[in-house]
Design a protein around this motif. Sequence first.
Motif, PDB file in Angstrom:
ATOM      1  N   GLY A 161       0.788  -1.227   0.000  1.00 32.69           N
ATOM      2  CA  GLY A 161       0.000   0.000   0.000  1.00 32.69           C
ATOM      3  C   GLY A 161       0.820   1.276   0.000  1.00 32.69           C
ATOM      4  O   GLY A 161       0.300   2.357   0.268  1.00 32.69           O
ATOM      5  N   MET A 162       2.107   1.173  -0.327  1.00 34.81           N
ATOM      6  CA  MET A 162       2.976   2.345  -0.334  1.00 34.81           C
ATOM      7  C   MET A 162       2.525   3.336  -1.401  1.00 34.81           C
ATOM      8  O   MET A 162       2.132   2.938  -2.502  1.00 34.81           O
ATOM      9  CB  MET A 162       4.423   1.925  -0.585  1.00 34.81           C
ATOM     10  N   GLU A 163       2.599   4.605  -1.061  1.00 32.79           N
ATOM     11  CA  GLU A 163       2.224   5.686  -1.979  1.00 32.79           C
ATOM     12  C   GLU A 163       3.350   6.706  -2.057  1.00 32.79           C
ATOM     13  O   GLU A 163       3.835   7.167  -1.022  1.00 32.79           O
ATOM     14  CB  GLU A 163       0.968   6.398  -1.475  1.00 32.79           C
ATOM     15  N   PHE A 164       3.740   7.056  -3.278  1.00 29.90           N
ATOM     16  CA  PHE A 164       4.685   8.148  -3.469  1.00 29.90           C
ATOM     17  C   PHE A 164       3.911   9.453  -3.384  1.00 29.90           C
ATOM     18  O   PHE A 164       2.818   9.577  -3.947  1.00 29.90           O
ATOM     19  CB  PHE A 164       5.401   8.025  -4.818  1.00 29.90           C
ATOM     20  N   LEU A 165       4.461  10.420  -2.664  1.00 26.21           N
ATOM     21  CA  LEU A 165       3.750  11.664  -2.391  1.00 26.21           C
ATOM     22  C   LEU A 165       4.356  12.890  -3.054  1.00 26.21           C
ATOM     23  O   LEU A 165       3.626  13.779  -3.490  1.00 26.21           O
ATOM     24  CB  LEU A 165       3.714  11.916  -0.867  1.00 26.21           C
ATOM     25  N   GLU A 166       5.681  12.957  -3.089  1.00 30.50           N
ATOM     26  CA  GLU A 166       6.313  14.206  -3.520  1.00 30.50           C
ATOM     27  C   GLU A 166       7.744  13.945  -3.965  1.00 30.50           C
ATOM     28  O   GLU A 166       8.446  13.118  -3.389  1.00 30.50           O
ATOM     29  CB  GLU A 166       6.317  15.181  -2.331  1.00 30.50           C
ATOM     30  N   VAL A 167       8.161  14.688  -4.975  1.00 31.43           N
ATOM     31  CA  VAL A 167       9.553  14.720  -5.413  1.00 31.43           C
ATOM     32  C   VAL A 167       9.988  16.175  -5.385  1.00 31.43           C
ATOM     33  O   VAL A 167       9.351  17.029  -6.008  1.00 31.43           O
ATOM     34  CB  VAL A 167       9.718  14.145  -6.844  1.00 31.43           C
ATOM     35  N   GLY A 168      11.028  16.458  -4.630  1.00 32.22           N
ATOM     36  CA  GLY A 168      11.600  17.801  -4.601  1.00 32.22           C
ATOM     37  C   GLY A 168      12.912  17.818  -5.353  1.00 32.22           C
ATOM     38  O   GLY A 168      13.298  16.833  -5.983  1.00 32.22           O
ATOM     39  N   ASP A 169      13.619  18.922  -5.292  1.00 36.87           N
ATOM     40  CA  ASP A 169      14.899  19.030  -5.994  1.00 36.87           C
ATOM     41  C   ASP A 169      15.936  18.044  -5.466  1.00 36.87           C
ATOM     42  O   ASP A 169      16.832  17.634  -6.191  1.00 36.87           O
ATOM     43  CB  ASP A 169      15.455  20.447  -5.886  1.00 36.87           C
ATOM     44  N   ASP A 170      15.821  17.665  -4.183  1.00 36.30           N
ATOM     45  CA  ASP A 170      16.823  16.783  -3.588  1.00 36.30           C
ATOM     46  C   ASP A 170      16.222  15.761  -2.621  1.00 36.30           C
ATOM     47  O   ASP A 170      16.915  15.239  -1.758  1.00 36.30           O
ATOM     48  CB  ASP A 170      17.897  17.600  -2.866  1.00 36.30           C
ATOM     49  N   PHE A 171      14.936  15.481  -2.754  1.00 38.56           N
ATOM     50  CA  PHE A 171      14.308  14.509  -1.860  1.00 38.56           C
ATOM     51  C   PHE A 171      13.140  13.815  -2.541  1.00 38.56           C
ATOM     52  O   PHE A 171      12.597  14.301  -3.535  1.00 38.56           O
ATOM     53  CB  PHE A 171      13.826  15.171  -0.560  1.00 38.56           C
ATOM     54  N   ILE A 172      12.769  12.670  -1.964  1.00 36.99           N
ATOM     55  CA  ILE A 172      11.566  11.938  -2.364  1.00 36.99           C
ATOM     56  C   ILE A 172      10.812  11.609  -1.073  1.00 36.99           C
ATOM     57  O   ILE A 172      11.431  11.207  -0.077  1.00 36.99           O
ATOM     58  CB  ILE A 172      11.897  10.629  -3.111  1.00 36.99           C
ATOM     59  N   ARG A 173       9.482  11.754  -1.101  1.00 34.93           N
ATOM     60  CA  ARG A 173       8.643  11.443   0.057  1.00 34.93           C
ATOM     61  C   ARG A 173       7.610  10.393  -0.349  1.00 34.93           C
ATOM     62  O   ARG A 173       7.010  10.480  -1.415  1.00 34.93           O
ATOM     63  CB  ARG A 173       7.938  12.708   0.549  1.00 34.93           C
ATOM     64  N   ALA A 174       7.426   9.403   0.522  1.00 33.51           N
ATOM     65  CA  ALA A 174       6.423   8.354   0.307  1.00 33.51           C
ATOM     66  C   ALA A 174       5.885   7.935   1.658  1.00 33.51           C
ATOM     67  O   ALA A 174       6.465   8.253   2.703  1.00 33.51           O
ATOM     68  CB  ALA A 174       7.034   7.156  -0.420  1.00 33.51           C
ATOM     69  N   ARG A 175       4.774   7.196   1.634  1.00 32.27           N
ATOM     70  CA  ARG A 175       4.188   6.738   2.889  1.00 32.27           C
ATOM     71  C   ARG A 175       3.666   5.321   2.734  1.00 32.27           C
ATOM     72  O   ARG A 175       3.418   4.854   1.618  1.00 32.27           O
ATOM     73  CB  ARG A 175       3.076   7.670   3.355  1.00 32.27           C
ATOM     74  N   VAL A 176       3.498   4.677   3.902  1.00 33.37           N
ATOM     75  CA  VAL A 176       2.958   3.324   3.947  1.00 33.37           C
ATOM     76  C   VAL A 176       1.876   3.287   5.034  1.00 33.37           C
ATOM     77  O   VAL A 176       2.033   3.917   6.084  1.00 33.37           O
ATOM     78  CB  VAL A 176       4.078   2.285   4.196  1.00 33.37           C
ATOM     79  N   PRO A 177       0.763   2.587   4.768  1.00 28.62           N
ATOM     80  CA  PRO A 177      -0.283   2.520   5.791  1.00 28.62           C
ATOM     81  C   PRO A 177       0.101   1.559   6.910  1.00 28.62           C
ATOM     82  O   PRO A 177       0.845   0.597   6.694  1.00 28.62           O
ATOM     83  CB  PRO A 177      -1.495   1.985   5.015  1.00 28.62           C
ATOM     84  N   VAL A 178      -0.396   1.835   8.089  1.00 30.34           N
ATOM     85  CA  VAL A 178      -0.271   0.890   9.192  1.00 30.34           C
ATOM     86  C   VAL A 178      -1.620   0.188   9.268  1.00 30.34           C
ATOM     87  O   VAL A 178      -2.587   0.718   9.804  1.00 30.34           O
ATOM     88  CB  VAL A 178       0.073   1.609  10.516  1.00 30.34           C
ATOM     89  N   ASP A 179      -1.709  -0.985   8.642  1.00 26.31           N
ATOM     90  CA  ASP A 179      -2.973  -1.718   8.557  1.00 26.31           C
ATOM     91  C   ASP A 179      -2.710  -3.220   8.554  1.00 26.31           C
ATOM     92  O   ASP A 179      -1.583  -3.656   8.841  1.00 26.31           O
ATOM     93  CB  ASP A 179      -3.797  -1.268   7.345  1.00 26.31           C
ATOM     94  N   HIS A 180      -3.736  -4.000   8.200  1.00 26.70           N
ATOM     95  CA  HIS A 180      -3.630  -5.463   8.234  1.00 26.70           C
ATOM     96  C   HIS A 180      -2.490  -6.007   7.375  1.00 26.70           C
ATOM     97  O   HIS A 180      -1.979  -7.089   7.638  1.00 26.70           O
ATOM     98  CB  HIS A 180      -4.959  -6.096   7.803  1.00 26.70           C
ATOM     99  N   ARG A 181      -2.065  -5.269   6.363  1.00 27.62           N
ATOM    100  CA  ARG A 181      -0.981  -5.737   5.489  1.00 27.62           C
ATOM    101  C   ARG A 181       0.390  -5.501   6.096  1.00 27.62           C
ATOM    102  O   ARG A 181       1.361  -6.156   5.719  1.00 27.62           O
ATOM    103  CB  ARG A 181      -1.037  -5.011   4.137  1.00 27.62           C
ATOM    104  N   THR A 182       0.498  -4.522   6.991  1.00 32.23           N
ATOM    105  CA  THR A 182       1.814  -4.052   7.404  1.00 32.23           C
ATOM    106  C   THR A 182       2.097  -4.200   8.897  1.00 32.23           C
ATOM    107  O   THR A 182       3.213  -3.948   9.326  1.00 32.23           O
ATOM    108  CB  THR A 182       1.978  -2.572   7.010  1.00 32.23           C
TER     109      THR A 182
END
Length: 140
Positions: free
Chosen positions: A26-47
């Motif tokens: 369930g990981m989701e990519f959220l943002e790409v900046g000039d020098d970073f990448i942000r993503a998130r993962v749910p805390v749920d039955h899968r994880t």
Amino acid sequence: MRIWQKPISVALLSESHHDTAPAHLGMEFLEVGDDFIRARVPVDHRTRQPHGILHGGVSVVLAETLGSCGAHYSCPEGFRAVGLDINANHIKAASSGWVTGITRAVHIGRSTQVWQIEMHNDAGELTCVSRITMAVLSPR
């Protein structure tokens, strides 16, 4: 300073991870900046692990995904980056919501790269800090 040497976007990152372990978690990519990448993962039955908190291995999957993406997109065209080492310090458990990670380069060299990944829960509390070392391989 923009570090990316290949085209990069949330859409490209999301598409390249279709039907992979991060997508199944369930990981989701959220943002790409000039020098970073942000993503998130749910805390749920899968994880979650049996005690109801985010499995430490899932934090490492998030970290490895972010660091590997950073290394790949900051390599020159035709070069590849592969993982050499990863470590993770689990600081605070998360039992619900999302854990969001951000990666930034510590070192971008010709043959190795080092990326740091910090993960936070929905309250903004630090849950995990990870560092990945990548080998940069020349075109075949």
